[in-house]
Design an enzyme around this catalytic site. Structure first.
Site, mmCIF file in Angstrom:
data_model
loop_
_atom_site.group_PDB
_atom_site.id
_atom_site.type_symbol
_atom_site.label_atom_id
_atom_site.label_comp_id
_atom_site.label_asym_id
_atom_site.label_seq_id
_atom_site.Cartn_x
_atom_site.Cartn_y
_atom_site.Cartn_z
ATOM 1 N N GLY A 201 -14.733 146.007 31.899
ATOM 2 C CA GLY A 201 -13.417 145.333 31.449
ATOM 3 C C GLY A 201 -13.603 144.511 30.425
ATOM 4 N N GLU A 226 -13.323 143.804 38.592
ATOM 5 C CA GLU A 226 -11.765 143.258 38.957
ATOM 6 C C GLU A 226 -11.466 144.108 37.993
ATOM 7 O OE1 GLU A 226 -12.876 141.894 35.011
ATOM 8 O OE2 GLU A 226 -14.187 140.927 37.665
ATOM 9 N N ASP A 227 -12.459 144.584 37.163
ATOM 10 C CA ASP A 227 -12.043 145.804 35.861
ATOM 11 C C ASP A 227 -11.846 147.620 36.962
ATOM 12 O OD1 ASP A 227 -14.845 145.642 36.800
ATOM 13 O OD2 ASP A 227 -14.992 145.788 34.055
ATOM 14 N N TYR A 228 -12.947 147.885 36.894
ATOM 15 C CA TYR A 228 -13.651 148.714 38.691
ATOM 16 C C TYR A 228 -12.152 148.822 39.084
ATOM 17 C CZ TYR A 228 -14.810 152.102 41.091
ATOM 18 O OH TYR A 228 -15.369 153.975 41.973
ATOM 19 N N GLY A 231 -8.211 149.628 37.612
ATOM 20 C CA GLY A 231 -8.674 151.035 36.918
ATOM 21 C C GLY A 231 -8.277 151.911 38.106
#
Length: 396
Positions: A201, A226-228, A231
């Site tokens: 992120g 949250e970033d993973y 994606g």
């Protein structure tokens, strides 16, 4: 000697995986990303701020000198008392010609504090392209042009290779060594060989329509990674998740050992909850740690020599990775790579003993897919966590 041969075989597998990681990083950096025609759509840069990260002023200032036609920068904080507010205000005053906004809003929509910071910034963002960027990231003037050119038809998200820079203390040196070996190697390996998105992120470019299609930031408000997860959901939606070969800097200068350990125990728990049984691949993929384990069962010349030989290979490999990623680390610091790998090997077992994480002063219970829930403050379960914390404090 049977034990030794078993661990030697596992170590050999780890070394093979490590060589493939180096190959993946080299291939990613050298791949031809030339695009003959692409546009420069306006971009909203969301910068969630909390506290004084290393080199914060220069990090934020680097986004105000972009060679890009039109963009806005939105600094988002929870309250005016945050020391990062004064830095953000100085940036806004220094670059009056730039479209810089500061939003202060106490948002408690979810348990993820970064997402709570992003939601108010997202609400006031004006453009259809949104770039999420952490406050410890520093870029050069071509960053926006380089990342946006990957946003072709069918692409839903673009992220970047991250490298650690700085390193004035032992904790930050270890952090940068890990970023520039395990992290960059794993991200490139998953992207090249397994075609699996592994989004970090610190740099994420996404269209609003795609973000809204997966539920927006509120869909990941109670998720640690949250970033993973964003994606993965973009990928499942049928859109491509692209890893740009354009490298950006993650500045780590004055970390102490405790901060390094806290970060990686949290990340270990996160990956355990995301990967499940696949998490064991990280232990197998740590050849230095695996090569040292036979010494516990039989201390002999062959076990010691084997561990030293594998450590030397790892030092040389990490030094090569540092060279091709243009790391600013001194060659001598790579002698600490085996020490870092031993620490990471021990940290690998922490998720088996504990399922709580402390992030920005809050304690959470982490469950499958890195879902967060509040950690109880009272009752029998609270005593379990307090006892564990006391033991940790004794040995810290």
């Amino acid at each position: 000697m049977e034990i030794f041969y078993i661990f030697a075989a596992i170590t050999a597998l780890g070394l093979i995986a490590y060589v493939l990681q180096i190959w993946a990083v080299r291939s990613t950096l050298k791949k031809n990303n030339e695009v003959l025609e692409y546009s420069f759509p306006p971009i909203s840069i969301l910068k969630p701020l909390k506290g004084l990260d290393d080199n914060l002023f220069d990090n934020l200032a680097s986004f105000c000198t972009q060679d890009y036609p039109e963009y806005e920068i939105i600094f988002s904080l929870q309250d005016y008392n945050d020391p990062a507010y004064k830095v953000a205000k100085k940036i806004k005053d220094k670059y009056p010609e730039k479209n810089v906004s500061i939003v202060i809003e106490k948002c408690n929509v979810g348990l993820n504090p970064k997402v709570n910071n992003l939601i108010p910034a997202y609400k006031i963002s004006r453009y259809d392209y949104v770039l999420i960027s952490d406050s410890n990231v520093m870029v050069d003037k071509d960053y926006l042009k380089e990342i946006v050119k990957h946003m072709k038809e069918g692409v839903g998200l673009v992220s970047n290779i991250i490298k650690g820079v700085g390193g004035s203390t032992i904790g930050s040196v270890l952090e940068n060594l890990h970023l520039n070996s395990f992290i960059v190697g794993s991200v490139c390996f998953l992207d090249k060989f397994l075609k699996m998105p592994c989004v970090i992120g610190k740099s994420m470019l996404i269209r609003k329509e795609d973000l809204e299609a997966i539920g927006g930031f509120k869909a990941v408000k109670d998720v640690l990674a949250e970033d993973y997860v964003i994606g993965v959901r973009i990928h499942k939606m049928g859109k491509k998740v692209v890893l740009s070969n354009y490298t950006i800097n993650n500045v780590n200068e004055y970390w102490d050992i405790r901060k390094f350990l806290n970060r990686h125990t949290r990340w270990a728990k996160l990956r355990w909850r995301l990967g499940g049984i696949k998490y064991i691949s990280e232990l197998i993929g740590n050849p230095v740690f695996m090569s040292c384990l036979p010494i516990l069962f039989e201390t002999s010349r062959i076990t010691i020599f084997f561990a030293l030989f594998v450590s030397l290979i790892k030092v040389i490999g990490d030094l090569y990775l540092g060279k091709i990623t243009d790391s600013d680390s001194s060659p001598m610091t790579y002698l600490l790579s085996p020490v870092k790998d031993l620490i990471i090997g021990l940290v690998w077992f922490v998720p088996i003993l504990s399922n709580t994480v402390v992030w920005r002063g809050n304690r959470y219970i982490i469950s499958k897919d890195s879902m967060l829930s509040p950690c109880p403050e009272i009752g029998i379960w609270s005593w379990r966590y307090r006892i564990v914390d006391t033991i940790k404090a004794r040995f810290a």
